[in-house]
Design an enzyme around this catalytic site. Structure first.
Site, PDB file in Angstrom:
ATOM      1  N   CYS A  84       0.838  -1.195   0.000  1.00  0.00           N
ATOM      2  CA  CYS A  84       0.000   0.000   0.000  1.00  0.00           C
ATOM      3  C   CYS A  84       0.879   1.253   0.000  1.00  0.00           C
ATOM      4  O   CYS A  84       1.777   1.388   0.838  1.00  0.00           O
ATOM      5  CB  CYS A  84      -0.918   0.006   1.224  1.00  0.00           C
ATOM      6  SG  CYS A  84      -1.909   1.503   1.390  1.00  0.00           S
ATOM      7  N   CYS A  93      -3.780  -0.295   8.670  1.00  0.00           N
ATOM      8  CA  CYS A  93      -2.963  -1.503   8.815  1.00  0.00           C
ATOM      9  C   CYS A  93      -1.726  -1.199   9.649  1.00  0.00           C
ATOM     10  O   CYS A  93      -1.246  -0.069   9.651  1.00  0.00           O
ATOM     11  CB  CYS A  93      -2.519  -2.035   7.449  1.00  0.00           C
ATOM     12  SG  CYS A  93      -3.858  -2.615   6.396  1.00  0.00           S
ATOM     13  N   CYS A 169      -8.622   0.799  -1.328  1.00  0.00           N
ATOM     14  CA  CYS A 169      -8.028   0.112  -0.176  1.00  0.00           C
ATOM     15  C   CYS A 169      -8.018  -1.381  -0.445  1.00  0.00           C
ATOM     16  O   CYS A 169      -9.062  -1.984  -0.694  1.00  0.00           O
ATOM     17  CB  CYS A 169      -8.816   0.416   1.098  1.00  0.00           C
ATOM     18  SG  CYS A 169      -8.219  -0.491   2.558  1.00  0.00           S
ATOM     19  N   ASN A 306     -25.410 -14.919  15.355  1.00  0.00           N
ATOM     20  CA  ASN A 306     -24.369 -15.470  14.488  1.00  0.00           C
ATOM     21  C   ASN A 306     -23.966 -16.885  14.892  1.00  0.00           C
ATOM     22  O   ASN A 306     -23.772 -17.756  14.033  1.00  0.00           O
ATOM     23  CB  ASN A 306     -23.145 -14.555  14.499  1.00  0.00           C
ATOM     24  CG  ASN A 306     -22.062 -14.989  13.537  1.00  0.00           C
ATOM     25  OD1 ASN A 306     -22.259 -15.023  12.333  1.00  0.00           O
ATOM     26  ND2 ASN A 306     -20.894 -15.347  14.075  1.00  0.00           N
ATOM     27  N   GLU A 322     -28.014 -11.172  25.051  1.00  0.00           N
ATOM     28  CA  GLU A 322     -27.328 -10.014  24.463  1.00  0.00           C
ATOM     29  C   GLU A 322     -27.740  -8.752  25.214  1.00  0.00           C
ATOM     30  O   GLU A 322     -28.878  -8.655  25.697  1.00  0.00           O
ATOM     31  CB  GLU A 322     -27.707  -9.911  22.977  1.00  0.00           C
ATOM     32  CG  GLU A 322     -27.344  -8.627  22.277  1.00  0.00           C
ATOM     33  CD  GLU A 322     -25.862  -8.319  22.296  1.00  0.00           C
ATOM     34  OE1 GLU A 322     -25.511  -7.150  22.503  1.00  0.00           O
ATOM     35  OE2 GLU A 322     -25.053  -9.264  22.110  1.00  0.00           O
ATOM     36  N   CYS A 396     -11.564 -11.496  20.958  1.00  0.00           N
ATOM     37  CA  CYS A 396     -10.928 -10.532  20.065  1.00  0.00           C
ATOM     38  C   CYS A 396      -9.876  -9.721  20.806  1.00  0.00           C
ATOM     39  O   CYS A 396      -9.341  -8.760  20.263  1.00  0.00           O
ATOM     40  CB  CYS A 396     -11.965  -9.607  19.441  1.00  0.00           C
ATOM     41  SG  CYS A 396     -12.886  -8.617  20.632  1.00  0.00           S
TER      42      CYS A 396
END
Length: 440
Positions: A84, A93, A169, A306, A322, A396
């Site tokens: 990039c 990034c 991108c 999900n 949730e 995560c």
């Protein structure tokens, strides 16, 4: 060296005049070079092991510091030229100067070594879930602002509020990347440029959805241009005003396919940004839970279903919980549309005491956790009281995973296996999936 750096470290840049020269010792999983100065650990942007660099301090605290390399006196042989052109400026990034193989190995070893320290019994390091390295991001948020009198749209520069204009991108899906330049041109003709907020783009399986955030009243001429653009590019268009109210202007309600399920979602609902990896992650979770028709499964932090709905296809009964009411409503609608009647959804704040909730008194023998970055620590005490035989934890944030894993292990669980999910190639994000089994 398995060191975990938090993005909170980079909030307030500090002015330093000196540029000390350091030798980089190792690579952090976020792509930061690691070195020590007078016993203090420093994280250095864009620096690789064996390199000798002059650094400029970004932030310094009592136990650590953060800096960026400003001059290379010695360059690592394995340094890679970023593909990039604006990589050194853009904040999208963080690891394009590192080969994909090194990125993956660094993330995998950093997480695994830290987790293995928590228990004496060996943890099985399962193969990493990998996919395409570019063109994978199906969701993005673009900043919009006036800079030098011109409308600029793109990502924020590293350690700055300045926006780097984007015309394409390579990390975004081709459909989203192709919209960047036309959108930029559209905004150049906007009459009320100061009223522009931000833009969110989502590629669903049936449409590309766009949300425009604006302040004040939207001029009729601007709205007409926007509608014409949406129709020309076949967008599903949403507008959000100052009061956070969202209006669906045109186009279909977005959805994505998962197995043979159709999952609708609202424009601001959280969905995994990497569709290919989401498919693999869900399949891995179902496999590790070893589901049977007699199982009762609890899915905490379930979003719009999900994991919950694929779980309901294989288990006897599933409850999804949730915190966001709107997502619970969507999850219930998805269950009805997919003709699943063995699943129930509840809205509960999982950061508060929930033992008196009706769903919390039921019996569950298997659990899935998919929390946000702050983890699931508050939910673990009651979860352990349910005494499930298996817990699959999708994370995560490696720092909160390690913290929560330690608590589960102390509560009588063994961490049986873990796998890194290459959900965000070329970035410092680390997704993983872990299996905890009740010790016998």
């Amino acid at each position: 060296m398995a060191l975990f750096y938090s993005e909170k470290m980079a909030k307030k840049p500090q002015k330093k005049t000196a540029c000390p020269v350091v030798e980089i010792q190792s690579l952090d999983y976020q792509g930061l070079g690691v070195t020590k100065i007078n016993g203090k650990t420093w994280f250095v942007e864009h620096a690789l092991p064996t390199e000798k660099v002059a650094i400029q301090v970004i932030e310094e605290k009592r136990q650590y510091g953060r800096a960026k390399a400003v001059k290379w006196l010695k360059t690592a042989e394995n340094r890679q030229t970023p593909s990039c052109a604006i990589y050194s400026q853009c904040g999208g990034c963080q690891m394009q100067h590192v080969s994909l193989e090194v990125q993956r190995e660094t993330k995998q070893q950093a997480l695994f070594q830290r987790l293995q320290k928590l228990q004496s019994s060996p943890i099985a390091l399962e193969p990493m879930l990998v996919g395409q390295a570019k063109g994978y991001r199906r969701r993005t948020k673009l900043s919009v602002a006036l800079q030098n009198g011109n409308v600029v749209m793109g990502f924020r520069m590293q350690n700055s509020n300045q926006i780097i204009p984007l015309e394409q991108c390579e990390i975004l899906t081709p459909a989203l990347s192709a919209l960047l330049l036309p959108l930029q041109n559209l905004l150049l003709n906007w009459t009320q440029k100061k009223h522009l907020g931000h833009i969110e783009l989502v590629e669903a399986d049936n449409t590309v959805a766009m949300l425009l955030r604006y302040m004040g009243e939207l001029a009729q001429s601007d709205l007409a241009q926007l509608l014409a653009f949406a129709k020309e590019t076949k967008l599903s268009l949403f507008l959000m005003n100052d009061a956070q109210q969202i209006e669906h202007i045109c186009g279909e309600k977005p959805y994505y396919k998962l197995n043979d399920l159709t999952l609708h979602f609202s424009i601001r609902d959280f969905i995994q940004v990497n569709a290919e990896q989401n498919q693999k992650m869900v399949a891995q979770a179902l496999n590790w839970l070893a589901l049977e028709k007699s199982d009762r499964v609890l899915d905490l932090f379930c979003g719009m279903g999900n994991f919950t709905l694929p779980l309901a296809q294989q288990a006897g009964y599933v409850v999804g919980v949730e915190g966001v009411e709107e997502m619970v409503v969507t999850a219930r609608q998805n269950a009805v549309e997919n003709q699943l009647d063995n699943v129930a959804f509840y809205q509960t704040n999982l950061d508060e005491r929930f033992v008196d909730q009706p769903w919390a008194t039921e019996a569950f023998n298997k659990v899935l956790l998919d929390p946000a970055r702050h983890g699931a620590y508050f939910a673990l005490d009651h979860l352990c009281e349910l005494n499930p035989e298996r817990i699959v934890y999708v994370s995560c944030n490696p720092a909160t995973l390690v913290r929560d894993a330690e608590k589960l292990i102390k509560s009588g669980y063994s961490l049986a296996k873990v796998a890194v999910i290459d959900m965000f190639p070329h970035t410092g994000h680390l997704e993983s999936i872990s299996l905890f089994v009740k010790a016998k």
